[in-house]
Design a protein around this motif. Structure first.
Motif, PDB file in Angstrom:
ATOM      1  N   VAL A  97       0.851  -1.187   0.000  1.00  0.00           N
ATOM      2  CA  VAL A  97       0.000   0.000   0.000  1.00  0.00           C
ATOM      3  C   VAL A  97       0.884   1.232   0.000  1.00  0.00           C
ATOM      4  O   VAL A  97       1.788   1.368   0.825  1.00  0.00           O
ATOM      5  N   ASP A  98       0.614   2.129  -0.941  1.00  0.00           N
ATOM      6  CA  ASP A  98       1.304   3.413  -1.017  1.00  0.00           C
ATOM      7  C   ASP A  98       0.257   4.503  -0.806  1.00  0.00           C
ATOM      8  O   ASP A  98      -0.723   4.576  -1.556  1.00  0.00           O
ATOM      9  N   SER A  99       0.423   5.342   0.223  1.00  0.00           N
ATOM     10  CA  SER A  99      -0.605   6.303   0.590  1.00  0.00           C
ATOM     11  C   SER A  99       0.001   7.652   0.934  1.00  0.00           C
ATOM     12  O   SER A  99       1.133   7.739   1.434  1.00  0.00           O
ATOM     13  N   THR A 100      -0.779   8.703   0.684  1.00  0.00           N
ATOM     14  CA  THR A 100      -0.354  10.051   1.067  1.00  0.00           C
ATOM     15  C   THR A 100      -0.564  10.303   2.554  1.00  0.00           C
ATOM     16  O   THR A 100      -0.071  11.313   3.090  1.00  0.00           O
ATOM     17  N   VAL A 101      -1.285   9.422   3.236  1.00  0.00           N
ATOM     18  CA  VAL A 101      -1.474   9.535   4.680  1.00  0.00           C
ATOM     19  C   VAL A 101      -0.346   8.784   5.381  1.00  0.00           C
ATOM     20  O   VAL A 101      -0.198   7.569   5.205  1.00  0.00           O
ATOM     21  N   GLY A 102       0.439   9.508   6.136  1.00  0.00           N
ATOM     22  CA  GLY A 102       1.538   8.884   6.835  1.00  0.00           C
ATOM     23  C   GLY A 102       1.054   7.822   7.805  1.00  0.00           C
ATOM     24  O   GLY A 102       0.121   8.040   8.573  1.00  0.00           O
ATOM     25  N   GLY A 103       1.664   6.674   7.753  1.00  0.00           N
ATOM     26  CA  GLY A 103       1.299   5.583   8.645  1.00  0.00           C
ATOM     27  C   GLY A 103       0.286   4.617   8.085  1.00  0.00           C
ATOM     28  O   GLY A 103       0.129   3.517   8.629  1.00  0.00           O
ATOM     29  N   GLU A 104      -0.428   4.982   6.992  1.00  0.00           N
ATOM     30  CA  GLU A 104      -1.432   4.050   6.476  1.00  0.00           C
ATOM     31  C   GLU A 104      -0.786   2.778   5.938  1.00  0.00           C
ATOM     32  O   GLU A 104      -1.292   1.677   6.162  1.00  0.00           O
ATOM     33  N   SER A 105       0.326   2.915   5.249  1.00  0.00           N
ATOM     34  CA  SER A 105       0.984   1.732   4.687  1.00  0.00           C
ATOM     35  C   SER A 105       1.408   0.764   5.790  1.00  0.00           C
ATOM     36  O   SER A 105       1.192  -0.450   5.692  1.00  0.00           O
ATOM     37  N   ALA A 106       2.008   1.305   6.856  1.00  0.00           N
ATOM     38  CA  ALA A 106       2.467   0.459   7.954  1.00  0.00           C
ATOM     39  C   ALA A 106       1.294  -0.187   8.679  1.00  0.00           C
ATOM     40  O   ALA A 106       1.327  -1.381   9.012  1.00  0.00           O
ATOM     41  N   LEU A 107       0.225   0.574   8.920  1.00  0.00           N
ATOM     42  CA  LEU A 107      -0.943   0.026   9.609  1.00  0.00           C
ATOM     43  C   LEU A 107      -1.621  -1.058   8.777  1.00  0.00           C
ATOM     44  O   LEU A 107      -2.042  -2.088   9.307  1.00  0.00           O
ATOM     45  N   ALA A 108      -1.717  -0.814   7.475  1.00  0.00           N
ATOM     46  CA  ALA A 108      -2.313  -1.818   6.594  1.00  0.00           C
ATOM     47  C   ALA A 108      -1.501  -3.100   6.631  1.00  0.00           C
ATOM     48  O   ALA A 108      -2.054  -4.206   6.633  1.00  0.00           O
ATOM     49  N   GLY A 109      -0.175  -2.969   6.667  1.00  0.00           N
ATOM     50  CA  GLY A 109       0.687  -4.133   6.737  1.00  0.00           C
ATOM     51  C   GLY A 109       0.508  -4.897   8.042  1.00  0.00           C
ATOM     52  O   GLY A 109       0.467  -6.134   8.052  1.00  0.00           O
ATOM     53  N   GLN A 110       0.405  -4.178   9.153  1.00  0.00           N
ATOM     54  CA  GLN A 110       0.208  -4.833  10.446  1.00  0.00           C
ATOM     55  C   GLN A 110      -1.131  -5.564  10.494  1.00  0.00           C
ATOM     56  O   GLN A 110      -1.215  -6.711  10.951  1.00  0.00           O
ATOM     57  N   ALA A 111      -2.186  -4.887  10.030  1.00  0.00           N
ATOM     58  CA  ALA A 111      -3.508  -5.508  10.035  1.00  0.00           C
ATOM     59  C   ALA A 111      -3.516  -6.759   9.161  1.00  0.00           C
ATOM     60  O   ALA A 111      -4.092  -7.793   9.531  1.00  0.00           O
ATOM     61  N   ARG A 112      -2.868  -6.678   8.003  1.00  0.00           N
ATOM     62  CA  ARG A 112      -2.831  -7.830   7.091  1.00  0.00           C
ATOM     63  C   ARG A 112      -2.066  -8.992   7.734  1.00  0.00           C
ATOM     64  O   ARG A 112      -2.483 -10.153   7.622  1.00  0.00           O
TER      65      ARG A 112
END
Length: 228
Positions: A97-112
């Protein structure tokens, strides 16, 4: 051709538009088949209601990742095919996930990561498609990878807005709570993740209001074809 696990017919319609010959859609859920023009058949992927050598090609898309014994299903595909078997399956463990919202990529990875740990089927098997077809007794196997991008950018549609709402409310994450807990995530760990997820959702909504939010999710798919 036979489209196994056709669901509402997304792949069936593509095959009918692009390929020569008849395409039969089969699914275990008759309600899903209500959305597909005939010919359709209600049937189980492990016990297809057809004689041997009925079809030139048996194909499925994003089905094996949901089955407890995918190799057994492939053997059944081979039974009713006189020529080939093809599968189109993702590797959901390698989604980015590549996002303009900081932290979304990392959170998406953790949730996945937590979700995948709790799933009882192999939702990453796309990258192992070649070995799975080989285990089912298929020959001359060829595999091609392609990356499917799901992009959100201005102007946003209703689905984009609803996705942001579910993030800010935590509803989207809540649907996967029990699976995450089954994967070893503690209740406190889930609550912490959901709190950060909701804040991320609010940041998404804020950027959407400013028309600056962009997000690209890349899902690797593997197309594997084998001969009976």
């Amino acid at each position: 051709m036979l489209d196994v696990g056709s669901g509402t017919g997304a792949l069936t319609r593509v095959l009918r538009a692009e390929a020569a010959g008849d395409v039969v859609a089969v699914d275990a859920d008759p309600k899903l088949l209500d959305h597909v023009e005939g010919p359709t058949v209600v049937g189980d992927a492990f016990r297809l209601p057809f004689p041997e050598d009925t079809f030139d090609l048996v194909i499925c898309q994003a089905l094996l990742i949901n089955l407890p014994e995918p190799v057994d299903a492939l053997r059944e595909f081979a039974r009713v095919s006189r020529d080939g078997v093809a599968v189109i399956e993702p590797d959901n463990g390698s989604v980015t996930v590549d996002s303009t919202v900081g932290g979304e990529s990392a959170l998406a990875g953790q949730a996945r990561e937590h979700y995948l740990a709790g799933v009882d089927t192999d939702v990453t098997l796309g990258s192992d498609a070649e070995s799975i077809l080989a285990d089912a007794g298929l020959d001359s196997i060829e595999v091609t990878r392609y990356d499917h991008d799901r992009t959100i950018s201005p102007p946003y549609d209703e689905a984009d807005v609803e996705s942001a709402r579910r993030k800010a409310s935590g509803d989207g994450l809540a649907t996967d709570r029990e699976t995450m807990l089954d994967g070893g995530l503690t209740a406190d760990g889930y609550d912490s993740l959901r709190q950060r997820w909701r804040q991320m959702g609010r940041d998404v909504i804020e950027q959407m209001a400013e028309r600056t939010y962009e997000r690209t999710e890349t899902v690797p798919f593997y197309v594997a074809v084998g001969q009976v």
